[in-house]
Design a protein around this motif. Sequence first.
Motif, PDB file in Angstrom:
ATOM      1  N   GLN A 194       2.871  -4.732  -2.727  1.00  0.00           N
ATOM      2  CA  GLN A 194       2.236  -3.498  -2.266  1.00  0.00           C
ATOM      3  C   GLN A 194       1.130  -3.051  -3.219  1.00  0.00           C
ATOM      4  N   ALA A 195       0.151  -2.339  -2.661  1.00  0.00           N
ATOM      5  CA  ALA A 195      -0.907  -1.743  -3.481  1.00  0.00           C
ATOM      6  C   ALA A 195      -0.308  -0.654  -4.368  1.00  0.00           C
ATOM      7  N   TRP A 196      -1.006  -0.305  -5.447  1.00  0.00           N
ATOM      8  CA  TRP A 196      -0.463   0.659  -6.421  1.00  0.00           C
ATOM      9  C   TRP A 196      -0.185   2.013  -5.781  1.00  0.00           C
ATOM     10  N   TYR A 197      -1.046   2.418  -4.823  1.00  0.00           N
ATOM     11  CA  TYR A 197      -0.857   3.734  -4.215  1.00  0.00           C
ATOM     12  C   TYR A 197       0.283   3.764  -3.193  1.00  0.00           C
ATOM     13  N   MET A 198       0.821   2.588  -2.837  1.00  0.00           N
ATOM     14  CA  MET A 198       1.978   2.542  -1.935  1.00  0.00           C
ATOM     15  C   MET A 198       3.280   2.370  -2.715  1.00  0.00           C
TER      16      MET A 198
ATOM     17  N   PHE B 254       5.200   6.867  -6.505  1.00  0.00           N
ATOM     18  CA  PHE B 254       3.917   7.564  -6.387  1.00  0.00           C
ATOM     19  C   PHE B 254       3.781   8.263  -5.038  1.00  0.00           C
ATOM     20  N   SER B 255       4.082   7.531  -3.941  1.00  0.00           N
ATOM     21  CA  SER B 255       3.907   8.117  -2.603  1.00  0.00           C
ATOM     22  C   SER B 255       4.906   9.249  -2.351  1.00  0.00           C
ATOM     23  N   ILE B 256       6.115   9.121  -2.920  1.00  0.00           N
ATOM     24  CA  ILE B 256       7.121  10.189  -2.752  1.00  0.00           C
ATOM     25  C   ILE B 256       6.668  11.460  -3.467  1.00  0.00           C
ATOM     26  N   LEU B 257       6.169  11.306  -4.700  1.00  0.00           N
ATOM     27  CA  LEU B 257       5.714  12.479  -5.459  1.00  0.00           C
ATOM     28  C   LEU B 257       4.482  13.117  -4.829  1.00  0.00           C
ATOM     29  N   ILE B 258       3.579  12.299  -4.285  1.00  0.00           N
ATOM     30  CA  ILE B 258       2.392  12.836  -3.610  1.00  0.00           C
ATOM     31  C   ILE B 258       2.805  13.592  -2.349  1.00  0.00           C
TER      32      ILE B 258
ATOM     33  N   ILE C  56       3.249  15.217   6.928  1.00  0.00           N
ATOM     34  CA  ILE C  56       2.979  14.397   5.739  1.00  0.00           C
ATOM     35  C   ILE C  56       3.899  13.180   5.707  1.00  0.00           C
ATOM     36  N   THR C  57       5.133  13.333   6.194  1.00  0.00           N
ATOM     37  CA  THR C  57       6.072  12.197   6.215  1.00  0.00           C
ATOM     38  C   THR C  57       5.629  11.155   7.238  1.00  0.00           C
ATOM     39  N   ILE C  58       5.159  11.615   8.399  1.00  0.00           N
ATOM     40  CA  ILE C  58       4.682  10.684   9.436  1.00  0.00           C
ATOM     41  C   ILE C  58       3.465   9.906   8.943  1.00  0.00           C
ATOM     42  N   VAL C  59       2.520  10.591   8.307  1.00  0.00           N
ATOM     43  CA  VAL C  59       1.300   9.927   7.801  1.00  0.00           C
ATOM     44  C   VAL C  59       1.656   8.850   6.783  1.00  0.00           C
ATOM     45  N   LEU C  60       2.494   9.209   5.798  1.00  0.00           N
ATOM     46  CA  LEU C  60       2.846   8.238   4.754  1.00  0.00           C
ATOM     47  C   LEU C  60       3.729   7.115   5.295  1.00  0.00           C
ATOM     48  N   CYS C  61       4.559   7.435   6.288  1.00  0.00           N
ATOM     49  CA  CYS C  61       5.410   6.401   6.906  1.00  0.00           C
ATOM     50  C   CYS C  61       4.540   5.380   7.652  1.00  0.00           C
ATOM     51  N   TYR C  62       3.510   5.879   8.338  1.00  0.00           N
ATOM     52  CA  TYR C  62       2.609   4.966   9.067  1.00  0.00           C
ATOM     53  C   TYR C  62       1.892   4.029   8.102  1.00  0.00           C
ATOM     54  N   PHE C  63       1.390   4.583   6.990  1.00  0.00           N
ATOM     55  CA  PHE C  63       0.718   3.745   5.996  1.00  0.00           C
ATOM     56  C   PHE C  63       1.682   2.718   5.415  1.00  0.00           C
ATOM     57  N   GLN C  64       2.928   3.114   5.228  1.00  0.00           N
ATOM     58  CA  GLN C  64       3.940   2.214   4.671  1.00  0.00           C
ATOM     59  C   GLN C  64       4.229   1.066   5.630  1.00  0.00           C
ATOM     60  N   LEU C  65       4.384   1.377   6.926  1.00  0.00           N
ATOM     61  CA  LEU C  65       4.669   0.336   7.920  1.00  0.00           C
ATOM     62  C   LEU C  65       3.474  -0.603   8.088  1.00  0.00           C
TER      63      LEU C  65
ATOM     64  N   TRP D  58      15.113   5.972   3.593  1.00  0.00           N
ATOM     65  CA  TRP D  58      15.270   6.844   2.433  1.00  0.00           C
ATOM     66  C   TRP D  58      13.939   7.466   2.007  1.00  0.00           C
ATOM     67  N   ARG D  59      12.853   6.667   2.145  1.00  0.00           N
ATOM     68  CA  ARG D  59      11.570   7.193   1.693  1.00  0.00           C
ATOM     69  C   ARG D  59      11.114   8.380   2.542  1.00  0.00           C
ATOM     70  N   SER D  60      11.426   8.353   3.830  1.00  0.00           N
ATOM     71  CA  SER D  60      11.059   9.495   4.683  1.00  0.00           C
ATOM     72  C   SER D  60      11.796  10.760   4.244  1.00  0.00           C
ATOM     73  N   TYR D  61      13.050  10.602   3.795  1.00  0.00           N
ATOM     74  CA  TYR D  61      13.834  11.754   3.325  1.00  0.00           C
ATOM     75  C   TYR D  61      13.288  12.263   1.998  1.00  0.00           C
ATOM     76  N   LEU D  62      12.981  11.338   1.101  1.00  0.00           N
ATOM     77  CA  LEU D  62      12.555  11.722  -0.248  1.00  0.00           C
ATOM     78  C   LEU D  62      11.107  12.210  -0.302  1.00  0.00           C
ATOM     79  N   THR D  63      10.277  11.761   0.646  1.00  0.00           N
ATOM     80  CA  THR D  63       8.855  12.147   0.623  1.00  0.00           C
ATOM     81  C   THR D  63       8.697  13.657   0.717  1.00  0.00           C
ATOM     82  N   SER D  64       9.268  14.255   1.757  1.00  0.00           N
ATOM     83  CA  SER D  64       9.162  15.717   1.888  1.00  0.00           C
ATOM     84  C   SER D  64      10.170  16.420   0.979  1.00  0.00           C
TER      85      SER D  64
END
Length: 436
Positions: A287-291, A295-299, A345-354, A363-369
């Motif tokens: 994965q890229a550094w921003y994924m 990092f993505s959870i804290l953002i 914000i969870t949907i946007v980051l989840c889409y980028f992740q997929l 778990w990431r969807s729970y921890l993101t928000s």
Amino acid sequence: SVKHEYKGEWSEKTRLTTCDPQAKRAVTSSESPQEVEETREIIFTYDVEFQESDVKWAYRWDTYLLMADDQIHWFSIVNSLMTVLFLSGMVAMIMLRTLYRDISKYNQLETQEEAQEETGWKLVHGDVFRAPANSDLLCVYVGTGVQFFGMILVTMIFALLGFLSPSNRGGLMTAMLLLWVFMGLFAGYSSVRLYKLFKGTEWKKITLKTAFMFPATIFSIFFVLNALIWGQKSSGAVPFGTMIALVLLWFGISVPLVFIGSHIGIQKPTIQDPVKTSKIPRQIPEQAWYMNPTFSILIGGILPFGAVFIELFFILTSIWLHQFYYIFGFLFIVFVILIVTCAEITIVLCYFQLCSEDYRWWWRSYLTSGSSALYLFLYAAFYFFTKLDITKPVSGVLYFGYMLIVSYSFFVLTGTIGFYACFRFTRLIYSSVKIE
């Protein structure tokens, strides 16, 4: 400050000659001042005069509840709405343009060569609904979050309709505790429904964890903090009888309701995934550094916190500086904005992740928000050092102990909102493409 005089011997019926309403003698600035000396008599007096007021009884609190800072609240709302509009634009762009283009392209793939060249989120369709690690714990947290969401929503509606007075703080807390107990029905139902989706068989164990894990953690912290107050011999400590009553409410009503909800949930048919899960897990590419998950959870937690932090200042002020918080209309609007922000914000980051072919979204969807709770606790620490004048160690421990409870509860609430938004989003996009 006035040397009062009287005639005769002092008794309960003695009248002052320097201040007598019947003789219409009032104290003036020219009166001789009282000199404090040993053996000299000092007379303490007070006057009460009742004047009839034009204010009706129903509006007697308006003097104390005069809102002088409504502009700041409106600024908070506008600030939060700008955040929501920005996120809504991103979600709309993803849903209407990118996703529509992706789905059209995927559904038009006809040859085997074209199918092998497909990239993006469709590539992980065989793994996207694979049960995550520690799925039992996720089920418990989701069930607890549903319970907490129901409690907050109903409490806020009652407060908005005027059933809970801001002058009666105990009434607000009592209502929240009772609603928490009765919302156990939905907690059991939600956790078992998700557990059944993960093909779990020990639903009673999940029910027990849902009924005990979060309340036991909160109660343990609260008991330690209350013991500290007992140790200081403070009248602000919760009596031992009340603690027993809380335990009885928990064991006598909440736990049975969680089991009833679980029983209803286990009887329901299992939620069907829109695509089949492959037997062998797919390898996740680098994965890229921003994924990076951390990092993505804290953002992801910054924007939900940013939507509520101004209102949070007023709530903290009302709790710790003994002011009334009564503008539940503003609070309800901010709560709705928080829900929308967490979901988007969870949907946007989840889409980028997929799209990066990383299917571990549960778990990431729970921890993101949910990570917004970390910022809430950091803000509480900032508020402590900048706004409060607390010097005693016990008072400091009480503050951070109670704010830890609030932050943990906020984590469970926002995490569940983000999880369900993501859950709905993934099911929606994968049910829209044809999978051979």
